[in-house]
Write a protein that holds these residues in place. Structure first.
Motif, short mmCIF file in Angstrom:
data_model
loop_
_atom_site.label_atom_id
_atom_site.label_comp_id
_atom_site.label_asym_id
_atom_site.label_seq_id
_atom_site.Cartn_x
_atom_site.Cartn_y
_atom_site.Cartn_z
N ARG A 25 0.82 -1.21 0.00
CA ARG A 25 0.00 0.00 0.00
C ARG A 25 0.85 1.26 0.00
NH1 ARG A 25 -5.24 -1.81 1.81
NH2 ARG A 25 -5.01 -3.92 2.55
N TYR A 26 2.17 1.09 -0.02
CA TYR A 26 3.07 2.23 0.02
C TYR A 26 4.13 2.09 -1.07
CZ TYR A 26 1.12 2.70 4.70
OH TYR A 26 0.27 2.83 5.75
N PHE A 27 4.53 3.22 -1.64
CA PHE A 27 5.67 3.30 -2.52
C PHE A 27 6.77 3.97 -1.72
CE2 PHE A 27 8.20 5.40 -5.82
CZ PHE A 27 8.55 4.29 -6.57
N THR A 28 7.80 3.22 -1.36
CA THR A 28 8.81 3.68 -0.40
C THR A 28 10.17 3.79 -1.08
OG1 THR A 28 7.61 2.48 1.32
CG2 THR A 28 9.81 3.22 1.87
N TRP A 29 10.94 4.82 -0.71
CA TRP A 29 12.31 4.98 -1.19
C TRP A 29 13.15 5.66 -0.12
CZ3 TRP A 29 8.30 8.08 -2.58
CH2 TRP A 29 8.47 9.44 -2.44
N PHE A 30 14.46 5.55 -0.28
CA PHE A 30 15.41 6.18 0.64
C PHE A 30 15.80 7.53 0.08
CE2 PHE A 30 19.76 7.00 2.05
CZ PHE A 30 19.58 6.95 3.41
N ASP A 31 15.67 8.58 0.90
CA ASP A 31 16.03 9.94 0.50
C ASP A 31 17.45 10.23 1.00
OD1 ASP A 31 16.11 12.54 -0.28
OD2 ASP A 31 14.51 13.24 1.04
N PRO A 32 18.44 10.31 0.10
CA PRO A 32 19.82 10.53 0.55
C PRO A 32 20.06 11.91 1.17
CG PRO A 32 19.71 10.51 -1.84
CD PRO A 32 18.34 10.16 -1.33
N GLU A 33 19.22 12.89 0.86
CA GLU A 33 19.41 14.23 1.42
C GLU A 33 19.09 14.27 2.91
OE1 GLU A 33 17.21 17.06 -0.80
OE2 GLU A 33 18.24 16.60 -2.69
N THR A 34 18.06 13.52 3.33
CA THR A 34 17.66 13.53 4.74
C THR A 34 18.11 12.28 5.48
OG1 THR A 34 15.54 12.49 4.22
CG2 THR A 34 15.62 14.90 4.22
N SER A 35 18.60 11.29 4.76
CA SER A 35 19.02 9.99 5.32
C SER A 35 17.86 9.26 6.00
CB SER A 35 20.18 10.17 6.31
OG SER A 35 21.28 10.71 5.64
N PHE A 36 16.66 9.50 5.55
CA PHE A 36 15.48 8.79 6.05
C PHE A 36 14.69 8.23 4.86
CE2 PHE A 36 15.99 11.85 9.61
CZ PHE A 36 16.13 10.91 10.64
N ARG A 37 13.83 7.30 5.16
CA ARG A 37 12.95 6.76 4.12
C ARG A 37 11.75 7.69 3.94
NH1 ARG A 37 11.39 0.93 5.76
NH2 ARG A 37 11.17 1.97 7.73
N THR A 38 11.25 7.73 2.73
CA THR A 38 10.07 8.52 2.38
C THR A 38 9.12 7.58 1.66
OG1 THR A 38 11.46 10.46 2.11
CG2 THR A 38 9.26 10.58 1.19
N ARG A 39 7.82 7.79 1.84
CA ARG A 39 6.86 6.92 1.18
C ARG A 39 5.60 7.69 0.81
NH1 ARG A 39 4.82 2.96 6.09
NH2 ARG A 39 3.52 4.49 7.15
N ILE A 40 4.88 7.13 -0.17
CA ILE A 40 3.58 7.66 -0.58
C ILE A 40 2.56 6.58 -0.28
CG2 ILE A 40 2.16 8.42 -2.51
CD1 ILE A 40 4.74 9.35 -3.87
N ASN A 41 1.54 6.95 0.47
CA ASN A 41 0.43 6.04 0.73
C ASN A 41 -0.41 5.98 -0.54
OD1 ASN A 41 -1.97 4.80 1.50
ND2 ASN A 41 -1.88 5.65 3.57
N LEU A 42 -0.50 4.81 -1.16
CA LEU A 42 -1.17 4.69 -2.45
C LEU A 42 -2.68 4.72 -2.35
CD1 LEU A 42 1.12 1.99 -4.08
CD2 LEU A 42 1.21 4.47 -4.31
N GLU A 43 -3.23 4.63 -1.16
CA GLU A 43 -4.68 4.72 -1.00
C GLU A 43 -5.14 6.15 -0.79
OE1 GLU A 43 -5.47 2.09 2.24
OE2 GLU A 43 -5.42 0.32 0.96
#
Length: 74
Positions: A25-43
């Motif tokens: 239900r999520y599209f997740t990736w690692f953001d190298p600028e913040t060193s945290f994961r970011t995701r979009i809730n697809l619902e």
């Protein structure tokens, strides 16, 4: 002996693939600028970022064409 090894293999395979049949239900990736994961809730199309202390922080809704995800492999 061979049947015992096959049984262990099947049990280990089932333990590690229990989530493989669920739809993500999520599209997740690692953001190298913040060193945290970011995701979009697809619902709900909400952008969320990971935090050290609070888990996932909601950054608000984004406008996204739902057809864009048809280009990604299943």
């Amino acid at each position: 002996m061979i049947q015992y090894v096959k049984l262990i293999f099947v049990v280990v395979f089932l333990l590690f693939t229990q989530n493989s049949f669920a739809q993500d239900r999520y599209f997740t990736w690692f953001d190298p600028e913040t060193s945290f994961r970011t995701r979009i809730n697809l619902e709900t199309y909400e952008l969320q970022t990971e935090s050290d202390s609070e888990g996932w922080l909601n950054k608000g809704k984004i406008k996204l064409d739902p057809g864009i995800f048809n280009r990604f492999p299943t």
